[in-house]
Write a protein that holds these residues in place. Structure first.
Motif, mmCIF file in Angstrom:
data_model
loop_
_atom_site.group_PDB
_atom_site.id
_atom_site.type_symbol
_atom_site.label_atom_id
_atom_site.label_comp_id
_atom_site.label_asym_id
_atom_site.label_seq_id
_atom_site.Cartn_x
_atom_site.Cartn_y
_atom_site.Cartn_z
ATOM 1 N N LEU A 121 10.551 0.787 -0.041
ATOM 2 C CA LEU A 121 10.128 2.011 -0.750
ATOM 3 C C LEU A 121 8.771 1.796 -1.411
ATOM 4 O O LEU A 121 7.900 2.665 -1.376
ATOM 5 N N ARG A 122 8.609 0.622 -2.016
ATOM 6 C CA ARG A 122 7.335 0.347 -2.697
ATOM 7 C C ARG A 122 6.171 0.308 -1.719
ATOM 8 O O ARG A 122 5.108 0.869 -1.975
ATOM 9 N N LEU A 123 6.354 -0.334 -0.581
ATOM 10 C CA LEU A 123 5.220 -0.463 0.343
ATOM 11 C C LEU A 123 4.931 0.866 1.039
ATOM 12 O O LEU A 123 3.791 1.161 1.390
ATOM 13 N N LEU A 124 5.990 1.667 1.231
ATOM 14 C CA LEU A 124 5.748 2.978 1.841
ATOM 15 C C LEU A 124 4.937 3.853 0.884
ATOM 16 O O LEU A 124 4.058 4.604 1.292
ATOM 17 N N ALA A 125 5.263 3.734 -0.413
ATOM 18 C CA ALA A 125 4.527 4.533 -1.396
ATOM 19 C C ALA A 125 3.141 3.955 -1.655
ATOM 20 O O ALA A 125 2.226 4.680 -2.019
ATOM 21 N N ASP A 126 2.977 2.655 -1.460
ATOM 22 C CA ASP A 126 1.691 2.029 -1.768
ATOM 23 C C ASP A 126 1.441 0.852 -0.816
ATOM 24 O O ASP A 126 1.904 -0.262 -1.058
ATOM 25 N N PRO A 127 0.718 1.095 0.287
ATOM 26 C CA PRO A 127 0.526 0.035 1.281
ATOM 27 C C PRO A 127 -0.272 -1.158 0.767
ATOM 28 O O PRO A 127 -0.308 -2.206 1.414
ATOM 29 N N SER A 128 -0.893 -1.021 -0.423
ATOM 30 C CA SER A 128 -1.615 -2.180 -0.961
ATOM 31 C C SER A 128 -0.686 -3.087 -1.772
ATOM 32 O O SER A 128 -1.134 -4.081 -2.332
ATOM 33 N N ASP A 129 0.589 -2.717 -1.863
ATOM 34 C CA ASP A 129 1.542 -3.550 -2.605
ATOM 35 C C ASP A 129 1.898 -4.758 -1.730
ATOM 36 O O ASP A 129 2.888 -4.768 -0.992
ATOM 37 N N ALA A 130 1.067 -5.786 -1.834
ATOM 38 C CA ALA A 130 1.198 -6.932 -0.917
ATOM 39 C C ALA A 130 2.529 -7.651 -1.093
ATOM 40 O O ALA A 130 3.115 -8.123 -0.118
ATOM 41 N N ALA A 131 3.018 -7.728 -2.338
ATOM 42 C CA ALA A 131 4.287 -8.432 -2.564
ATOM 43 C C ALA A 131 5.402 -7.749 -1.778
ATOM 44 O O ALA A 131 6.235 -8.403 -1.140
ATOM 45 N N ALA A 132 5.399 -6.415 -1.812
ATOM 46 C CA ALA A 132 6.451 -5.670 -1.112
ATOM 47 C C ALA A 132 6.312 -5.843 0.400
ATOM 48 O O ALA A 132 7.303 -6.033 1.110
ATOM 49 N N VAL A 133 5.065 -5.811 0.903
ATOM 50 C CA VAL A 133 4.859 -5.944 2.353
ATOM 51 C C VAL A 133 5.330 -7.335 2.811
ATOM 52 O O VAL A 133 6.030 -7.465 3.821
ATOM 53 N N VAL A 134 4.974 -8.359 2.041
ATOM 54 C CA VAL A 134 5.352 -9.718 2.456
ATOM 55 C C VAL A 134 6.867 -9.857 2.475
ATOM 56 O O VAL A 134 7.449 -10.445 3.393
#
Ligand code: SF4
Length: 1019
Positions: free
Chosen positions: A384-397
């Motif tokens: 949910l976090r990365l979908l809302a904010d693709p710069s959220d690197a922690a969530a993407v990783v």
């Protein structure tokens, strides 16, 4: 049914029987811990039914939903006759019942916002709050969470926003104008909270109780909704819900109260006192009462109370887990009859959970913090976090590292490298990675799956209903499917947790019909961080696992074996928010915390949960090595029993424990690995056979461990291992044989001295390609700074995230602030050491403020005020100091064996006697010299100054700029230099050998930027 009630009555003590069969008029039942108050209410309910009352005309009120559920199911099991509905409810549910009756078809609970959601609401609109007086103290979250708690407590006392504002306005003549201004500012926050709720047509639980109370008072006939109201643990109720219970109960009210824990006013009622504890044996009861200075009633003889003085937190958690393993594995005690009570689930609870996990003891961590620490919930939050904010690197990783993507560490490192080099957000970097020749085809395929999921998720982010979106996301990620591969005992809990997350989304969608999944993502991420959601409740019936529960949620628990940990003198039991006496409505008694320390009550409650044995422990040292003393009520309990402390040290695993815990690790790895290997079978690759062989070997190793655990008594491990290996090797293919014989597992098992880290390495090393290309190497050695060393020593996994993966992170406002202050001072001194005027210094602050990206929020304004005041003090101190500043921001580099160490010293002074002092600026809170005993930074700087500049600095100090405080690091001649060099080499070797095992500790993990992706921070 008749004989049932009759026989129960016969078994009762006279006082209990008298209360159960009480006729008309209000009844107050007083009884200490374990005197059977709740059971008594249950029997009274049945007796009233037996005497002709309809079950739906009796309400049984309990302080929490979990207790209501437990009581309801017990009553359902005992009621022989039919009924429309059983009202075993909380006061808030009672309030909702009343208000819903006024508006048929509307469930009043639907429009109630919980504490976490109101926290998210205030945080999102923080710019609308005027907060010039309140100190953000480094965290807007903590400040806002405090507001929500305070508002809830005021509402529980029926004190509205306008009442509070009037009172605060009247404080003008107060001798402490700053406090008065603070109260007025809070009054405005309270008003804003009410305005925001009203605008959204929503309420909170306090409003619901207030409105129900008003309705009940205006129309007294409503109180006839029930003929009888039975109120359990009335001492736990705040004034508003207590008043509601009284209003509805009328003459048919029966309330139970533990006078040691609080009071409940029920004038002109009959009072029955229960003297004898039916739960706690005599020694347990005596310890509980001594903690609270309460007189102990009578109890059956016996009971065991043990006092442990543990070397530290880890020893405490290990000792508890080892003792529980002894009980369950050797004495046949059911895990469900054991509870561990901790001051905070997120702190001591995690340590105990890790220790229980190491011994494969089935356990359940109870609490809202625990819900958001669950792996499957973190997976959802990350997406949910990365979908809302693709710069959220922690969530993407995190999303990349977990199913269904399962990208290997080395490929994640390649992607973060692309993001860094090309200055892209992580999602854009992943798109670029699919074209990069550095990324192998299999990894590219996985990244494409990620991007496909991402794109389909983003497409619906602003158009779908949040609840539908979450359900689809769970399906697309295969989270439910994946749970089928989890260990059996966890499956139900994991599926339940996913269902509950879906419910949170449904509730959000109901309350905010226009809300989008993007808004839900932001809101739930804030709720997860707030720590404000109501606590999960422990199982009160038949639990199947050891429960690890927060002390404050222990109220209704009982268990044969109770462990209470973290009872050092500094521990603070959570006390309710303070209510100004002038605001208390007439007739409301002063708050409980004014009468007895919260910790005394907490210890009385926790000890008295035990039916047989209680273990009370505290750590003798904190995580900084400072000595701790036992809490006072703990000492009182020990003195009352004339018991001795038992000392507990950190333990090395014995062979049997090694086998069990390794079995558990391998089992989890096998289940995860099966999913991964299965997922790869469809890929076009040449080494599919090898993958299958690896998966089969993992299964065989599990089989091997099971055989070793079950080996005949007296047979040595080495001998058993030989036999088992011989049998397994007969049944395998040549390829599997090769993998089996090259495994490090046997070596590890034969060497029981090795620690858990070595075990994990032995297991993990078989699967992951080397991260060598991403290590910060120069030649054969590594490049290290003081902060690298500190990070690695704090937690090697944190080092891996920060320095090997180099996951892009947005610096926090406080990190940016620290950098800014350093830059201003650097500019001011301009490398010459003379500095300038105060006006020039402040001018530099002005000039750099905007450029550093600071704006006009209240928090930023506060920081600016602090910086200006601190720089003024700095200037004054600088002018008056006798020392002569020689260099500012001077760099150094030197070699230590093959390694390269480097750093930059903020300031070097020549002291009046000719000695040199190295100074480092800090913008955090000052540490004491004792806390700096193992300081890495200045110790390394001293060696650096000597090696790189041939300068022997006899003194080193931190200058805490905001507090104008200088703290020296004691220099005990050459010892420190030798020590830091040893440390640096040890760290460098750890990095080169890729030893990146996490070392979780609450103080560090709670402030770690990589919590979301860290497997050690989840359950
Ligand atoms: S959360 Fe804790 S264990 Fe995990 S990386 Fe951060 S510091 Fe290490």
């Amino acid at each position: 049914m008749l004989s049932d009630v009759g026989s129960t009555l016969e078994e009762m003590l006279p006082a209990q029987r008298e209360a159960v069969t009480h006729g008309s008029g209000t009844l107050l039942v007083l009884g200490g811990a374990g005197t059977g108050k709740t059971k008594l209410l249950q029997e009274r309910f049945l007796w009233l039914v037996h005497k002709g009352s309809r079950p739906e005309r009796i309400a049984l009120l309990t302080p929490s939903a979990g207790r209501a559920d437990a009581l309801r199911s017990r009553l359902e099991g005992r009621l022989a006759q039919g009924y429309e509905q059983l009202f075993v409810i909380t006061p808030v549910e009672l309030a909702a019942l009343v208000l819903s009756a006024e508006r048929p078809g509307v469930d009043a609970l639907d429009s109630v916002l919980g504490a976490g959601e109101r926290f998210a609401m205030l945080l999102e609109r923080i710019d609308e709050l005027s907060l010039q007086r309140h100190d953000f103290g480094g965290s807007a979250n903590a400040l806002v969470a405090g507001f929500v708690r305070r508002i809830d407590r005021l509402k529980a006392h029926l004190i509205g926003a306008e009442d509070y504002a009037r009172w605060a306005a009247g404080l003008q003549l107060d001798p402490e104008p700053a406090d008065a201004a603070l109260e007025r500012e809070f009054a405005e926050v309270y008003r804003a909270h009410e305005r925001m709720l009203a605008e959204a047509h929503l309420l909170d639980a306090g409003d619901l109780v207030r409105d129900a109370l008003k309705a009940a008072r205006e129309l007294p006939t409503r109180s006839r909704h029930f003929d009888y109201v039975l109120l359990d643990d009335a001492h736990e109720l705040e004034p508003a819900p207590a008043a509601l219970a009284c209003e509805f109960g009328g003459a048919g009210l029966t309330a139970t109260v533990d006078p040691a824990r609080g009071s409940f006013a029920l004038p002109a009622s009959k009072v029955v006192t229960l003297e004898r504890s039916v739960r706690c044996p005599e020694r347990v009861l005596r310890a509980a009462c001594a903690a609270l200075y309460a007189p102990a009633g009578s109890a059956a003889p016996g009971g065991e109370v043990v006092f442990w003085r543990c070397a530290n937190d880890r020893a405490q958690a290990q000792s508890v887990a080892a003792d529980i393993e002894r009980l369950t594995a050797r004495e046949g005690v059911e895990p469900g009859s054991i509870v561990v009570l901790v001051p905070a689930v997120s702190r001591e609870g995690q340590a105990v959970a890790v220790a229980l996990e190491e011994r494969a003891v089935p356990h359940r961590v109870v609490g809202e913090a625990a819900f958001f620490q669950r792996a499957e919930i973190r997976d959802l939050l990350a997406w949910l976090r990365l979908l809302a904010d693709p710069s959220d690197a922690a969530a993407v990783v995190r999303a990349l590292a977990r199913p269904p993507i399962d990208l290997r560490s080395v490929d994640i490192a390649r992607c973060t490298q692309i993001a860094r080099r090309r200055k892209l957000d992580m999602v854009a970097a992943l798109a670029a990675a699919t074209e990069s020749p550095q990324v192998p085809p299999e990894a590219r395929e996985r990244i494409r799956v990620f991007l496909k999921l991402y794109r389909s998720g983003v497409a619906a982010l602003d158009t779908t209903r949040p609840d539908l979106y979450v359900h689809r996301l769970i399906d697309r990620l295969g989270l439910r499917r994946h749970q089928l591969f989890a260990a059996q005992a966890d499956v139900v809990q994991r599926l339940r947790a996913l269902a509950r997350f879906g419910e949170l989304a449904s509730v959000y969608a109901r309350r905010a019909p226009q809300g989008t999944p993007r808004e839900f993502a932001r809101s739930i991420a804030a709720v997860a961080d707030s720590g404000l959601r109501e606590h999960d409740e422990p199982e009160l019936g038949e639990a199947r696992a050891v429960q690890v529960v927060a002390i404050e949620a222990a109220g209704a628990l009982e268990a044969d074996h109770v462990y209470v940990v973290g009872l050092q003198a500094a521990v603070v039991a959570s006390a309710p928010e303070r209510i100004p006496a002038a605001l208390l409505p007439a007739g409301v008694p002063p708050a409980q915390e004014d009468r007895r320390p919260a910790l005394d009550i907490a210890l009385y409650v926790t000890i008295s949960r035990a039916r047989r044995r209680v273990v009370l422990c505290y750590p003798g040292l904190n995580d900084r090595g400072a000595a701790l003393l036992p809490a006072r009520p703990l000492e009182r309990a020990r003195t009352a029993l004339q018991a001795e402390w038992e000392d507990k040290q950190e333990e090395l695993f014995g062979p049997a424990e090694t086998l069990h815990s390794t079995y558990r690790l391998l089992r989890d790895e096998l289940l995860e690995g099966t999913m991964r290997t299965g997922g790869r079978l469809g890929e076009l690759r040449f080494d599919t056979d090898l993958d299958i062989s690896h998966a089969v070997v993992r299964y065989l190793e599990l089989l091997k461990l099971a055989a070793l655990i079950a080996r005949p008594e007296g047979q040595g491990l080495a001998e058993a291992l030989r036999d088992v290996n011989a049998r397994i090797l007969q049944a395998v293919t040549a390829e599997q044989r090769e993998i089996l014989t090259s495994s490090a597992l046997d070596d590890y098992l034969l060497d029981a001295e090795r620690d858990a880290r070595r075990r994990s390495q032995a297991i993990a090393a078989r699967d992951e390609p080397s991260l060598e290309p991403f290590l910060p190497k120069r030649g054969e050695g590594v490049v290290l700074s003081a902060s690298d060393i500190d990070t690695y020593r704090t937690c090697p996994l944190k080092y891996k995230f920060a320095r090997v993966f180099r996951i892009p992170q947005e610096p926090s406002i406080h990190q940016r602030f620290g950098i800014l202050v350093h830059q201003v001072l650097e500019r001011f001194h301009g490398g010459e050491g003379n500095g300038g005027t105060l006006a020039e210094l402040l001018g530099l602050l002005d000039a750099r403020w905007r450029r550093a990206g600071f704006g006009d929020s209240e928090e930023e304004r506060q920081l600016r005020g602090k910086a200006a005041a601190a720089l003024q003090r700095y200037h004054q101190r600088f002018q008056s100091e006798e020392a002569e500043p020689l260099w500012f921001e001077r760099p150094f580099t030197f070699r230590l064996g093959p390694h390269l160490l480097r750093g930059r010293v903020d300031r070097v002074d020549r002291l009046p006697g000719g000695d040199y002092e190295l100074i480092d600026y800090k913008t955090g809170r000052p540490k004491s010299s004792a806390q700096l005993v193992e300081d890495v930074q200045l110790s390394l700087y001293a060696v650096g100054a000597r090696e790189a500049w041939s300068l022997d600095a006899s003194r080193q100090a931190y200058y805490y700029v905001l507090d104008d405080e200088k703290v020296s690091v004691d220099d005990d001649s050459g010892d420190r230099a030798a020590w830091i060099q040893e440390v640096a080499i040890e760290v460098a070797e750890g990095i080169l050998s890729q030893g990146f095992e996490p070392t979780p500790a609450y103080a560090v993990c709670s402030a770690c930027d990589y919590r979301l992706m860290c497997p050690a921070a989840e359950r």
